[in-house]
Design an enzyme around this catalytic site. Structure first.
Site, PDB file in Angstrom:
ATOM      1  N   LYS A 178     -12.628 -14.581   3.216  1.00 48.45           N
ATOM      2  CA  LYS A 178     -12.585 -15.926   2.628  1.00 48.45           C
ATOM      3  C   LYS A 178     -11.198 -16.333   2.162  1.00 48.45           C
ATOM      4  O   LYS A 178     -10.854 -17.505   2.152  1.00 48.45           O
ATOM      5  CB  LYS A 178     -13.581 -16.023   1.480  1.00 48.45           C
ATOM      6  N   GLU A 218     -16.860 -25.249  -4.671  1.00 47.02           N
ATOM      7  CA  GLU A 218     -18.248 -24.904  -4.959  1.00 47.02           C
ATOM      8  C   GLU A 218     -18.409 -23.432  -4.628  1.00 47.02           C
ATOM      9  O   GLU A 218     -17.659 -22.892  -3.823  1.00 47.02           O
ATOM     10  CB  GLU A 218     -19.186 -25.730  -4.073  1.00 47.02           C
ATOM     11  N   SER A 266     -16.756  -8.558   7.961  1.00 51.87           N
ATOM     12  CA  SER A 266     -16.236  -9.665   7.147  1.00 51.87           C
ATOM     13  C   SER A 266     -15.899  -9.289   5.714  1.00 51.87           C
ATOM     14  O   SER A 266     -15.024  -9.903   5.106  1.00 51.87           O
ATOM     15  CB  SER A 266     -17.241 -10.819   7.157  1.00 51.87           C
TER      16      SER A 266
HETATM   17  C1  LIG Z   1     -19.283 -15.644   2.404  1.00 53.24           C
HETATM   18  C2  LIG Z   1     -19.391 -14.463   3.275  1.00 53.24           C
HETATM   19  C3  LIG Z   1     -19.964 -14.537   4.570  1.00 53.24           C
HETATM   20  C4  LIG Z   1     -20.607 -15.790   5.105  1.00 53.24           C
HETATM   21  O1  LIG Z   1     -19.762 -16.874   5.256  1.00 53.24           O
HETATM   22  P1  LIG Z   1     -19.249 -17.372   6.683  1.00 53.24           P
HETATM   23  O2  LIG Z   1     -18.622 -18.674   6.389  1.00 53.24           O
HETATM   24  O3  LIG Z   1     -20.429 -17.461   7.584  1.00 53.24           O
HETATM   25  O4  LIG Z   1     -18.280 -16.355   7.161  1.00 53.24           O
HETATM   26  C5  LIG Z   1     -19.976 -13.409   5.365  1.00 53.24           C
HETATM   27  N1  LIG Z   1     -19.460 -12.235   4.926  1.00 53.24           N
HETATM   28  C6  LIG Z   1     -18.911 -12.118   3.701  1.00 53.24           C
HETATM   29  C7  LIG Z   1     -18.384 -10.787   3.286  1.00 53.24           C
HETATM   30  C8  LIG Z   1     -18.860 -13.206   2.837  1.00 53.24           C
HETATM   31  O5  LIG Z   1     -18.325 -13.067   1.617  1.00 53.24           O
END
Ligand SMILES: *Cc1c(COP(=O)(O)O)cnc(C)c1O
Length: 393
Positions: free
Chosen positions: A89, A111, A377
């Protein structure tokens, strides 16, 4: 160009800017300037420098040897979990705060649902010395105490949204209202590839560094930039957009998006938008979303807070409709098992969102020597409570 946004802000039939008239000046200012700003050499230099020295990019592309043996393919993990603040993020919040500075804004609003985007925003505001207000549903504030305190330590003001279900959707409404009332000095940092044009395109561009790095890392590793599969989880879709971006026109690369099926796609407790969704408008753009026949948004459910969103960004709706991306889903149990498996086999405890992407391995018919990249992610530290409550390890 097939998968790029057009001048009106659409990907096929999806996207656009369905906003109240009062928001028009803010969105129009951003729309007219964002491309010019992000192409300026001074922007590029500062963005690249911060991604390198502050976020820790490039993130490694790790060959997961034991996982590869088990699934009989060459599996690589793109380690976004090693980014500063623990997830992808921050790539987006760094990009957007630099845009805000170029637009002459002094204040930032955002948000947040589970608090991950709020923390990434509070972090870059501290870095830049900018005032930060984060809207968060009252219920989420109670459920996500550690992230609320992180934001406060970083100097952000966390404002509870007390309307509706007191969750993400309501926080988004409050943030929009704030923006309407403070159009000249404030920038609104949206946390995924959602919202009115130009947000989905802008956020996808900031996250596209992920696939740019994957390509050059694969060249170094294997002598060519093309894997057979790229797999990513989808909440709103920003990490997936980033992981897919530079492969979209390489049609021989299979792109796989994994949604959260919660307790099962047809259980009534799910967040599998493409399986259940219909065309509709949410948070300023036309996309697929989970709704009742009369258009009420259905509350999504997933064990993972980051995937608990009733829609997907318009780019993903288009990629689904055109068939360019294959959409799968993983249930809570499948994701938790995959999270434990990755922990045991590679020594990496993933975010439960990312564990959904790992769970796709057992759903694909992989053949020997397939090269598979999983976008990891985020890291699992924030999910320790959920792992403990789940208990089966
Ligand atoms: C917020 C988040 C997501 C989901 O958000 P996307 O916009 O779909 O990437 C996925 N993995 C992690 C670790 C997150 O913090």
């Amino acid at each position: 160009m097939k998968y790029q946004v057009n001048e009106k802000g659409f990907y096929g039939q999806f996207g656009g800017a369905y906003i109240p008239e009062m928001l028009y000046p803010n969105i129009e200012e951003l729309r007219l300037q964002y491309l010019q700003i992000i192409h300026e050499p001074s922007f590029q230099t500062e963005f690249d420098q911060l991604l390198k020295d502050y976020v820790g990019r490039p993130t490694p592309l790790f060959f997961a040897k034991r996982l590869s043996e088990k699934y009989k393919a060459k599996i690589y993990l793109k380690r976004e979990d090693l980014c500063h603040t623990g997830a992808h993020k921050i790539n987006n919040t760094i990009g957007q705060i630099l845009v805000a500075k170029k637009l002459g804004k002094q204040k930032i609003i955002a948000e947040t649902g589970a608090g991950q985007h709020g923390v990434a925003t509070a972090t870059v505001c501290a870095l830049m010395g900018m005032e930060c207000i984060v809207y968060m549903g009252q219920l989420d504030i109670e459920r996500q105490r550690p992230n609320v305190e992180r934001m406060r330590i970083l100097g952000a003001k966390v404002v509870p949204a007390t309307s509706g279900n007191m969750t993400l959707k309501d926080a988004t409404n409050e943030a929009m209202r704030h923006w309407i009332n403070h159009p000249t000095d404030t920038h609104y940092i949206i946390g995924s590839v959602v919202g009115p044009h130009p947000y989905p395109d802008m956020v996808a561009r900031f996250q596209s560094v992920i696939s740019e790095e994957i390509k050059s890392q694969l060249i170094h590793e294997l002598g060519n930039p093309f894997p057979d599969y790229v797999i990513a989880c989808v909440g709103g879709g920003s990490n997936a957009a980033g992981a897919f971006y530079h492969f979209l026109n390489d049609e021989h690369v299979n792109l796989v998006a994994v949604e959260a099926a919660g307790k099962g796609v047809d259980s009534g407790e799910s967040a599998a938008t493409t399986a259940l969704g219909k065309v509709g408008i949410l948070h300023g753009s036309k996309s697929l979303l989970m709704q009742t026949p009369d258009g009420q948004v259905i509350e999504p459910y997933s064990i993972s807070a980051g995937l608990d969103y009733p829609g997907i960004g318009p780019l993903h709706a288009h990629l689904f409709e055109t068939g360019r991306v294959q959409f799968l889903s993983a249930t809570d149990d499948e994701a938790m098992n995959a999270g434990i498996e990755l922990s045991r086999m590679e020594g990496i405890i993933p975010a439960i969102e990312s564990a959904h992407a790992v769970a796709a391995l057992s759903q694909l018919s992989l053949i020997e020597d397939d090269v598979v990249v999983i976008n990891l992610s985020g890291r699992g530290d924030k999910d320790l409570e959920t792992y403990i409550r789940w208990g089966k390890y």
